[in-house]
Design an enzyme around this catalytic site. Sequence first.
Site, PDB file in Angstrom:
ATOM      1  N   GLU A 197       0.822  -1.203   0.000  1.00  0.00           N
ATOM      2  CA  GLU A 197       0.000   0.000   0.000  1.00  0.00           C
ATOM      3  C   GLU A 197       0.859   1.256   0.000  1.00  0.00           C
ATOM      4  O   GLU A 197       0.504   2.258  -0.620  1.00  0.00           O
ATOM      5  CB  GLU A 197      -0.973   0.023   1.179  1.00  0.00           C
TER       6      GLU A 197
ATOM      7  N   HIS B  73      -0.090 -14.395  -0.346  1.00  0.00           N
ATOM      8  CA  HIS B  73       1.238 -14.708   0.155  1.00  0.00           C
ATOM      9  C   HIS B  73       1.719 -15.989  -0.535  1.00  0.00           C
ATOM     10  O   HIS B  73       1.055 -17.023  -0.464  1.00  0.00           O
ATOM     11  CB  HIS B  73       1.214 -14.886   1.665  1.00  0.00           C
TER      12      HIS B  73
ATOM     13  N   ARG C  59       5.403 -17.030  -0.679  1.00  0.00           N
ATOM     14  CA  ARG C  59       6.585 -17.625  -0.051  1.00  0.00           C
ATOM     15  C   ARG C  59       6.894 -16.829   1.218  1.00  0.00           C
ATOM     16  O   ARG C  59       6.722 -15.626   1.247  1.00  0.00           O
ATOM     17  CB  ARG C  59       7.768 -17.551  -1.022  1.00  0.00           C
TER      18      ARG C  59
END
Length: 141
Positions: free
Chosen positions: A64, A91, A93
């Site tokens: 962001e 997500h 890794r």
Amino acid sequence: MKMWTIDLSVAMLNERGKNTLVELLGIEFIEIGEDFMRAKMPVDHRTKQPLGIMHGGSSCVLAETVGSTAANCCVDQATFYCVGLDINTNHIRSIKEGYVFAKATPFHLGRTTQVWGIDIHNAANQLISVNRLTMAVLGRS
């Protein structure tokens, strides 16, 4: 078409983040391209969760930060400003130490909304997360 509406420098972007969450987490802008912006963030005690890996929320903050900064650099800042409407993070890794690097590129730069893609990689260029940020373009009163 020129995407940026102001003259940009890495130093100016880093100064903009002073005394904010950006500075607290050690986020640093490192590159500005014709159609992208890049920043890095350390994976350390400020950005980890109790299991010793980078906190998922840290990925969102980094995404962001670079996406919203880029968005605000694409509007006439005397007339408009951009704020986040939605962020989606996948997500891919985990990472335990080092730095992560985020690159924001626009999918859509509209009159009332912008949509940005932010990929986060580790130093070995392995994908850590993919992020989509939707920004509202608002008029100043």
